[in-house]
Design a protein around this motif. Sequence first.
Motif, PDB file in Angstrom:
ATOM      1  N   LEU A 108       0.838  -1.199   0.000  1.00  0.00           N
ATOM      2  CA  LEU A 108       0.000   0.000   0.000  1.00  0.00           C
ATOM      3  C   LEU A 108       0.874   1.250   0.000  1.00  0.00           C
ATOM      4  CD1 LEU A 108      -2.722   1.536   0.325  1.00  0.00           C
ATOM      5  CD2 LEU A 108      -2.436   1.242   2.799  1.00  0.00           C
ATOM      6  N   GLU A 109       1.858   1.299   0.883  1.00  0.00           N
ATOM      7  CA  GLU A 109       2.750   2.456   0.951  1.00  0.00           C
ATOM      8  C   GLU A 109       3.475   2.672  -0.371  1.00  0.00           C
ATOM      9  OE1 GLU A 109       6.696   4.153   3.320  1.00  0.00           O
ATOM     10  OE2 GLU A 109       5.950   2.127   3.727  1.00  0.00           O
ATOM     11  N   ALA A 110       3.980   1.598  -0.971  1.00  0.00           N
ATOM     12  CA  ALA A 110       4.730   1.714  -2.218  1.00  0.00           C
ATOM     13  C   ALA A 110       3.854   2.259  -3.336  1.00  0.00           C
ATOM     14  CB  ALA A 110       5.307   0.353  -2.609  1.00  0.00           C
ATOM     15  N   ARG A 111       2.619   1.787  -3.404  1.00  0.00           N
ATOM     16  CA  ARG A 111       1.733   2.241  -4.476  1.00  0.00           C
ATOM     17  C   ARG A 111       1.321   3.697  -4.274  1.00  0.00           C
ATOM     18  NH1 ARG A 111      -0.874  -1.899  -7.694  1.00  0.00           N
ATOM     19  NH2 ARG A 111      -0.015  -3.942  -7.186  1.00  0.00           N
ATOM     20  N   VAL A 112       1.073   4.090  -3.025  1.00  0.00           N
ATOM     21  CA  VAL A 112       0.725   5.486  -2.752  1.00  0.00           C
ATOM     22  C   VAL A 112       1.885   6.406  -3.110  1.00  0.00           C
ATOM     23  CG1 VAL A 112       0.180   7.143  -0.930  1.00  0.00           C
ATOM     24  CG2 VAL A 112      -1.001   4.950  -0.999  1.00  0.00           C
ATOM     25  N   ARG A 113       3.101   6.016  -2.733  1.00  0.00           N
ATOM     26  CA  ARG A 113       4.260   6.851  -3.052  1.00  0.00           C
ATOM     27  C   ARG A 113       4.480   6.932  -4.564  1.00  0.00           C
ATOM     28  NH1 ARG A 113       6.708   8.599   1.314  1.00  0.00           N
ATOM     29  NH2 ARG A 113       6.680   7.378   3.247  1.00  0.00           N
ATOM     30  N   ALA A 114       4.282   5.828  -5.281  1.00  0.00           N
ATOM     31  CA  ALA A 114       4.445   5.841  -6.737  1.00  0.00           C
ATOM     32  C   ALA A 114       3.452   6.790  -7.390  1.00  0.00           C
ATOM     33  CB  ALA A 114       4.282   4.432  -7.294  1.00  0.00           C
ATOM     34  N   LEU A 115       2.205   6.776  -6.917  1.00  0.00           N
ATOM     35  CA  LEU A 115       1.199   7.688  -7.468  1.00  0.00           C
ATOM     36  C   LEU A 115       1.524   9.133  -7.112  1.00  0.00           C
ATOM     37  CD1 LEU A 115      -2.109   5.706  -6.833  1.00  0.00           C
ATOM     38  CD2 LEU A 115      -0.928   6.053  -9.001  1.00  0.00           C
ATOM     39  N   GLY A 116       2.017   9.350  -5.887  1.00  0.00           N
ATOM     40  CA  GLY A 116       2.356  10.703  -5.462  1.00  0.00           C
ATOM     41  C   GLY A 116       3.477  11.316  -6.287  1.00  0.00           C
ATOM     42  N   ARG A 117       4.415  10.465  -6.734  1.00  0.00           N
ATOM     43  CA  ARG A 117       5.518  10.991  -7.543  1.00  0.00           C
ATOM     44  C   ARG A 117       5.033  11.537  -8.871  1.00  0.00           C
ATOM     45  NH1 ARG A 117       8.420   6.543  -5.292  1.00  0.00           N
ATOM     46  NH2 ARG A 117       7.907   5.215  -7.075  1.00  0.00           N
ATOM     47  N   ARG A 118       3.870  11.075  -9.313  1.00  0.00           N
ATOM     48  CA  ARG A 118       3.307  11.563 -10.564  1.00  0.00           C
ATOM     49  C   ARG A 118       2.971  13.048 -10.507  1.00  0.00           C
ATOM     50  NH1 ARG A 118      -0.859   6.991 -12.512  1.00  0.00           N
ATOM     51  NH2 ARG A 118       0.814   5.491 -12.452  1.00  0.00           N
ATOM     52  N   ARG A 119       2.702  13.524  -9.291  1.00  0.00           N
ATOM     53  CA  ARG A 119       2.305  14.932  -9.126  1.00  0.00           C
ATOM     54  C   ARG A 119       3.489  15.849  -8.876  1.00  0.00           C
ATOM     55  NH1 ARG A 119      -3.025  15.811  -7.950  1.00  0.00           N
ATOM     56  NH2 ARG A 119      -2.447  17.929  -8.451  1.00  0.00           N
ATOM     57  N   SER A 120       4.722  15.321  -8.898  1.00  0.00           N
ATOM     58  CA  SER A 120       5.883  16.120  -8.478  1.00  0.00           C
ATOM     59  C   SER A 120       6.795  16.485  -9.630  1.00  0.00           C
ATOM     60  CB  SER A 120       6.687  15.359  -7.415  1.00  0.00           C
ATOM     61  OG  SER A 120       7.144  14.106  -7.917  1.00  0.00           O
ATOM     62  N   THR A 121       6.264  16.617 -10.850  1.00  0.00           N
ATOM     63  CA  THR A 121       7.077  17.010 -11.991  1.00  0.00           C
ATOM     64  C   THR A 121       7.629  18.418 -11.778  1.00  0.00           C
ATOM     65  OG1 THR A 121       5.680  15.690 -13.432  1.00  0.00           O
ATOM     66  CG2 THR A 121       7.080  17.354 -14.492  1.00  0.00           C
ATOM     67  N   PRO A 122       8.946  18.650 -11.948  1.00  0.00           N
ATOM     68  CA  PRO A 122       9.522  19.972 -11.729  1.00  0.00           C
ATOM     69  C   PRO A 122       8.918  21.020 -12.649  1.00  0.00           C
ATOM     70  CG  PRO A 122      11.254  18.307 -11.936  1.00  0.00           C
ATOM     71  CD  PRO A 122       9.966  17.660 -12.317  1.00  0.00           C
ATOM     72  N   ARG A 123       8.894  22.258 -12.166  1.00  0.00           N
ATOM     73  CA  ARG A 123       8.411  23.362 -12.982  1.00  0.00           C
ATOM     74  C   ARG A 123       9.466  23.729 -14.015  1.00  0.00           C
ATOM     75  NH1 ARG A 123       4.745  27.225  -9.249  1.00  0.00           N
ATOM     76  NH2 ARG A 123       3.750  25.590  -8.052  1.00  0.00           N
ATOM     77  N   ASP A 124       9.030  24.449 -15.048  1.00  0.00           N
ATOM     78  CA  ASP A 124       9.975  24.820 -16.095  1.00  0.00           C
ATOM     79  C   ASP A 124      10.877  25.952 -15.615  1.00  0.00           C
ATOM     80  OD1 ASP A 124       7.376  26.535 -17.984  1.00  0.00           O
ATOM     81  OD2 ASP A 124       8.441  27.117 -16.175  1.00  0.00           O
ATOM     82  N   GLN A 125      11.808  26.361 -16.470  1.00  0.00           N
ATOM     83  CA  GLN A 125      12.819  27.322 -16.047  1.00  0.00           C
ATOM     84  C   GLN A 125      12.211  28.664 -15.687  1.00  0.00           C
ATOM     85  OE1 GLN A 125      15.748  27.409 -19.154  1.00  0.00           O
ATOM     86  NE2 GLN A 125      16.601  25.426 -18.601  1.00  0.00           N
ATOM     87  N   ALA A 126      11.084  28.990 -16.257  1.00  0.00           N
ATOM     88  CA  ALA A 126      10.453  30.271 -15.929  1.00  0.00           C
ATOM     89  C   ALA A 126       9.752  30.221 -14.587  1.00  0.00           C
ATOM     90  CB  ALA A 126       9.438  30.649 -17.013  1.00  0.00           C
ATOM     91  N   GLY A 127       9.636  29.029 -13.995  1.00  0.00           N
ATOM     92  CA  GLY A 127       9.025  28.906 -12.686  1.00  0.00           C
ATOM     93  C   GLY A 127       7.516  28.956 -12.715  1.00  0.00           C
ATOM     94  N   THR A 128       6.915  28.906 -13.905  1.00  0.00           N
ATOM     95  CA  THR A 128       5.471  29.035 -13.973  1.00  0.00           C
ATOM     96  C   THR A 128       4.793  27.730 -13.618  1.00  0.00           C
ATOM     97  OG1 THR A 128       3.621  29.598 -15.412  1.00  0.00           O
ATOM     98  CG2 THR A 128       5.441  28.451 -16.439  1.00  0.00           C
ATOM     99  N   SER A 129       3.600  27.817 -13.067  1.00  0.00           N
ATOM    100  CA  SER A 129       2.820  26.626 -12.745  1.00  0.00           C
ATOM    101  C   SER A 129       1.802  26.334 -13.829  1.00  0.00           C
ATOM    102  CB  SER A 129       2.103  26.811 -11.404  1.00  0.00           C
ATOM    103  OG  SER A 129       1.165  27.864 -11.496  1.00  0.00           O
ATOM    104  N   GLU A 130       1.886  27.061 -14.960  1.00  0.00           N
ATOM    105  CA  GLU A 130       0.916  26.906 -16.039  1.00  0.00           C
ATOM    106  C   GLU A 130       1.627  26.684 -17.363  1.00  0.00           C
ATOM    107  OE1 GLU A 130      -3.034  29.139 -16.154  1.00  0.00           O
ATOM    108  OE2 GLU A 130      -1.855  30.196 -17.673  1.00  0.00           O
ATOM    109  N   LEU A 131       1.120  25.735 -18.146  1.00  0.00           N
ATOM    110  CA  LEU A 131       1.646  25.469 -19.481  1.00  0.00           C
ATOM    111  C   LEU A 131       0.545  25.743 -20.492  1.00  0.00           C
ATOM    112  CD1 LEU A 131       3.490  22.065 -18.836  1.00  0.00           C
ATOM    113  CD2 LEU A 131       4.542  24.327 -19.039  1.00  0.00           C
TER     114      LEU A 131
END
Length: 225
Positions: A108-131
């Motif tokens: 359970l912990e492993a699957r939750v952490r794997a799904l959580g990593r999906r939401r942690s993509t780094p922002r682009d160089q401009a630092g914007t949260s919108e594409l």
Amino acid sequence: MHVLLVEDDPSMRAALQRTLDRRGFAVDACGDGREALARWQARPPDVLVLDLTLPGLDGLDVLRQGRQAGLATPVLLLTARGTVGDRVLGLNAGADDYLPKPFDLDELEARVRALGRRRSTPRDQAGTSELRMGALRLDRDSGAVYSGDAVLELTPRESALLQALMARPGHALTKERLFELVFPGDQDVQYEAVEVVVYRLRKKLAGTGVNLMTLRGLGYLIKAA
């Protein structure tokens, strides 16, 4: 990592909440489908752990209504329904993964952490949260994708693939790299599963002014039409 845990059995809910708390997650928990949907909409978590059999509103209905409202949170289904048909229903409704009961807490912990990593993509160089591209606008903080002012109904896997491609417009990403981003930790899934996500996403992008292209031998890219 903020987890919303939805489980109707009080003893199991308490046990799972204690376990996840001890392993470093910030856990909100409830046991009713309507309350779960309201909490999900009011404060989208990093991962939703959702039981299928719930009072008030069935887990599949919670999932469908959340997706229709544009909520892109990765969802892990907990289910005692062991048939392939039930699992397919959950995945088609927008779930990212499922875990049949009884299950191991480490898994359970492993699957939750794997799904959580999906939401942690780094922002682009401009630092914007919108594409933005064509008529598309992707809010990286919420995970919502808009075509003009309308929410584009995407599954989390489709959203993850689109975000990866929009972060590098005009550049091809290999199938292997997209697999790592869209199916993190899913060892039982074949690389060809990326093609299925691409196919579904391509149909949903029709009319948005964005083309999802296949470059033979290189991978996939998106560009404005």
